[in-house]
Design an enzyme around this catalytic site. Structure first.
Site, PDB file in Angstrom:
ATOM      1  N   TYR A 173       0.763  -1.208   0.220  1.00  0.00           N
ATOM      2  CA  TYR A 173      -0.085  -0.093   0.137  1.00  0.00           C
ATOM      3  C   TYR A 173       0.804   1.156   0.074  1.00  0.00           C
ATOM      4  O   TYR A 173       1.892   1.116   0.544  1.00  0.00           O
ATOM      5  CB  TYR A 173      -0.847  -0.065   1.306  1.00  0.00           C
ATOM      6  CG  TYR A 173      -1.920  -1.042   1.298  1.00  0.00           C
ATOM      7  CD1 TYR A 173      -3.414  -0.874   1.085  1.00  0.00           C
ATOM      8  CD2 TYR A 173      -1.661  -2.237   1.744  1.00  0.00           C
ATOM      9  CE1 TYR A 173      -4.159  -1.929   1.199  1.00  0.00           C
ATOM     10  CE2 TYR A 173      -2.381  -3.537   1.872  1.00  0.00           C
ATOM     11  CZ  TYR A 173      -3.744  -3.130   1.701  1.00  0.00           C
ATOM     12  OH  TYR A 173      -4.703  -4.052   1.697  1.00  0.00           O
ATOM     13  N   HIS A 210      -6.026   1.867  -1.209  1.00  0.00           N
ATOM     14  CA  HIS A 210      -6.009   0.385  -1.766  1.00  0.00           C
ATOM     15  C   HIS A 210      -4.618  -0.048  -1.974  1.00  0.00           C
ATOM     16  O   HIS A 210      -3.840   0.947  -2.435  1.00  0.00           O
ATOM     17  CB  HIS A 210      -6.906   0.462  -3.037  1.00  0.00           C
ATOM     18  CG  HIS A 210      -8.353   0.733  -2.720  1.00  0.00           C
ATOM     19  ND1 HIS A 210      -9.345  -0.186  -2.120  1.00  0.00           N
ATOM     20  CD2 HIS A 210      -9.340   1.489  -3.100  1.00  0.00           C
ATOM     21  CE1 HIS A 210     -10.585   0.085  -2.163  1.00  0.00           C
ATOM     22  NE2 HIS A 210     -10.652   1.086  -2.457  1.00  0.00           N
ATOM     23  N   LYS A 232      -4.606  -4.043  -9.750  1.00  0.00           N
ATOM     24  CA  LYS A 232      -3.099  -4.077  -9.181  1.00  0.00           C
ATOM     25  C   LYS A 232      -2.034  -4.486  -9.998  1.00  0.00           C
ATOM     26  O   LYS A 232      -2.418  -5.262 -10.841  1.00  0.00           O
ATOM     27  CB  LYS A 232      -3.367  -4.711  -7.962  1.00  0.00           C
ATOM     28  CG  LYS A 232      -4.504  -4.526  -6.640  1.00  0.00           C
ATOM     29  CD  LYS A 232      -4.402  -5.237  -5.796  1.00  0.00           C
ATOM     30  CE  LYS A 232      -5.911  -5.086  -4.649  1.00  0.00           C
ATOM     31  NZ  LYS A 232      -6.442  -3.570  -4.845  1.00  0.00           N
TER      32      LYS A 232
END
Length: 279
Positions: free
Chosen positions: A216, A224, A255
């Site tokens: 993070y 997020h 991601k």
């Protein structure tokens, strides 16, 4: 010194002040795994203890801010156990009396604010029956006395033992309590964790996304995760199917996947994967 309790290879923090200090001062998140006393059957919100990853616990120990402890296998019964029980019961009785007094004062204050409204209601009631209304003070004094059962008393639930009969665990050496010392996989994971932590990232377990860590840019309560870190040995082969699966997974959850390897000098190399066909 932060006390980390070791149980069967798992690291726990029971003290609330230590858990808060770990997060605020050292950017270590951990996972709350304890049930809440008032809502033990739900698992949406959990409480102490705070369970740490082996890498999180080791980082704190290497920084010199934490010590590893374990309970002694056998603890002698204290000579003053009977006195401790008597003192606890006396404390509970004093707490009940104090809560009874505070509840009475709170009820009296509430009745004072509602006295005029109660009097008006009673006056209308007597007027309909053709009776003379009672004085305000008399109607308030006739309110039923406070009932405060002992079952409703608030009781403090300690989350940490008061006795300090504990044995220190050496995290550098492998043992039954801490089996990670010297393990190649743990050393690789720890080096990756340490390198990312030193760059200012917040790191948590990545098991829910099939990785080793989630990375993070700030506190997970506000951000997020940007990366899914996957630790792989430097010379270990990766099949094409594995590369495609982790790349597609990272893209689906928005991601970037990081393949993290450590060379012989301890330097961490990162390879990012993104599924360009789904951009």
């Amino acid at each position: 010194m932060i006390r980390i309790h070791i149980l069967e290879g798992k690291a726990f923090v029971w003290n609330s002040a230590d858990a808060r200090r770990i997060r605020e001062e050292h950017r270590i998140i951990g996972t709350l795994v304890g049930a809440l006393a008032r809502k033990p059957r739900q698992n949406v919100r959990l409480g102490l203890p705070l369970q740490l990853l082996p890498e999180e616990a080791r980082l704190l120990a290497e920084k010199g801010v934490a010590t590893f402890l374990k309970n002694l296998t056998s603890q002698p019964l204290a000579d003053d156990a009977g006195q401790a029980v008597d003192a606890y019961q006396k404390e509970q009785e004093e707490s009940y009396r104090e809560q009874l007094r505070l509840a009475g004062e709170q009820r009296k204050a509430l009745m004072g604010t509602l006295a005029e409204r109660i009097a008006q209601g009673q006056a209308k009631k007597h007027q309909r029956k053709g009776e003379e209304a009672e004085p305000l003070s008399k109607s308030v004094d006739q309110e039923p006395s406070l009932v405060f059962p002992r079952e409703a008393m608030m009781v403090q639930l300690p989350t940490e033992r008061t006795q300090r009969l504990k044995e220190e665990v050496d995290w550098r050496l492998p043992s039954e309590d801490w089996p990670y010392g010297g393990q190649a996989e743990h050393e690789m994971r720890y080096r990756v964790f340490q390198d990312l932590w030193e760059q200012g990232y917040y790191i948590t377990s990545g098991s829910k996304f099939g990785g080793d860590f989630l990375v993070y840019p700030g506190d997970p309560m506000r951000f997020h995760a940007h990366y899914i870190a996957l630790c792989v040995p430097r010379d270990a082969p990766l099949s094409l199917c594995d590369i495609i699966s982790v790349g597609r997974l990272g893209t689906n959850v928005k991601k970037t996947v990081l393949l993290c390897s450590v060379d012989e000098e301890g330097t961490v190399a990162y390879t990012s994967l993104q599924w360009s066909g789904m951009q």
